[in-house]
Design a protein around this motif. Structure first.
Motif, PDB file in Angstrom:
ATOM      1  N   GLU A  34       0.915  -1.147  -0.182  1.00 38.24           N
ATOM      2  CA  GLU A  34       0.097   0.028  -0.098  1.00 38.24           C
ATOM      3  C   GLU A  34       0.933   1.477  -0.346  1.00 38.24           C
ATOM      4  O   GLU A  34       0.263   2.418  -0.661  1.00 38.24           O
TER       5      GLU A  34
ATOM      6  N   LEU B  56      -4.171   5.488   3.671  1.00 44.99           N
ATOM      7  CA  LEU B  56      -4.093   3.864   3.925  1.00 44.99           C
ATOM      8  C   LEU B  56      -4.902   3.813   5.176  1.00 44.99           C
ATOM      9  O   LEU B  56      -4.599   4.254   6.520  1.00 44.99           O
TER      10      LEU B  56
ATOM     11  N   HIS C 156      -5.392  -0.302  -6.003  1.00 43.58           N
ATOM     12  CA  HIS C 156      -4.982   0.793  -4.337  1.00 43.58           C
ATOM     13  C   HIS C 156      -5.604   2.297  -4.846  1.00 43.58           C
ATOM     14  O   HIS C 156      -6.933   2.786  -3.902  1.00 43.58           O
TER      15      HIS C 156
END
Length: 168
Positions: free
Chosen positions: A31, A50, A107
């Motif tokens: 990530e 995140l 993502h």
């Protein structure tokens, strides 16, 4: 090379590929590298974007620096020179592979979905905090003859009855 430009070219003989592989197996590593780009992010920005604990992020940041994937840099934010974290050349190469696999795009969608969820949840919490809004909404539902959630059609009731009776 000018003094203010850092050379982050990888020395492939110095890379510990086992350690690099182990790094990406850890929570938050993929990530972090997927998020970063050439503009860099402040640590607080990374933390906000995140869904990884601050402790894990601190650990992954330090490990990524050690592995030569990211470096601290400086960028102007809000008319002030701030510390940001940016990818090294090796970090860019690895992120490029992530992009080719569609991982960075996935993502980005995940980060955007989290933002959208947070925004909608806040809107709902504001709504549910106002008794007048709840009453008005309920009255509209009754007026429009929308069934109560427990008022299911018979075929749906039968499906749920079978599920309830099914002994696993």
């Amino acid at each position: 090379m000018p003094d203010d430009v850092r050379d982050t070219s990888p020395d492939f003989d110095e890379i510990d590929y086992t350690e690099l592989s182990d790094f990406f197996d850890r929570k938050g590593a993929v990530e972090l590298i997927s998020l970063l780009n050439s503009e860099g992010y402040r640590f607080d920005e990374i933390d906000d974007l995140l869904d990884v604990s601050r402790g894990y992020l601190n650990d992954r940041r330090d490990e990524a620096v050690h592995l030569g994937l990211i470096v601290p840099d400086q960028a102007y934010r809000d008319d002030t020179l701030r510390r940001v974290w940016t990818l090294t050349a090796l970090g860019h190469y690895i992120r490029q592979r992530m992009r080719h696999l569609g991982l960075t795009e996935s993502h980005e969608r995940l980060v955007n979905a989290r933002r959208e969820y947070t925004d909608r949840k806040e809107e709902f919490l504001e709504w549910v905090d106002d008794p007048d809004e709840i009453q008005e909404y309920t009255e509209r539902m009754w007026k429009d003859h929308r069934p109560h959630p427990s008022e299911l059609p018979e075929e749906m009731k039968d499906v749920f009855r079978r599920i309830d009776e099914d002994q696993f």
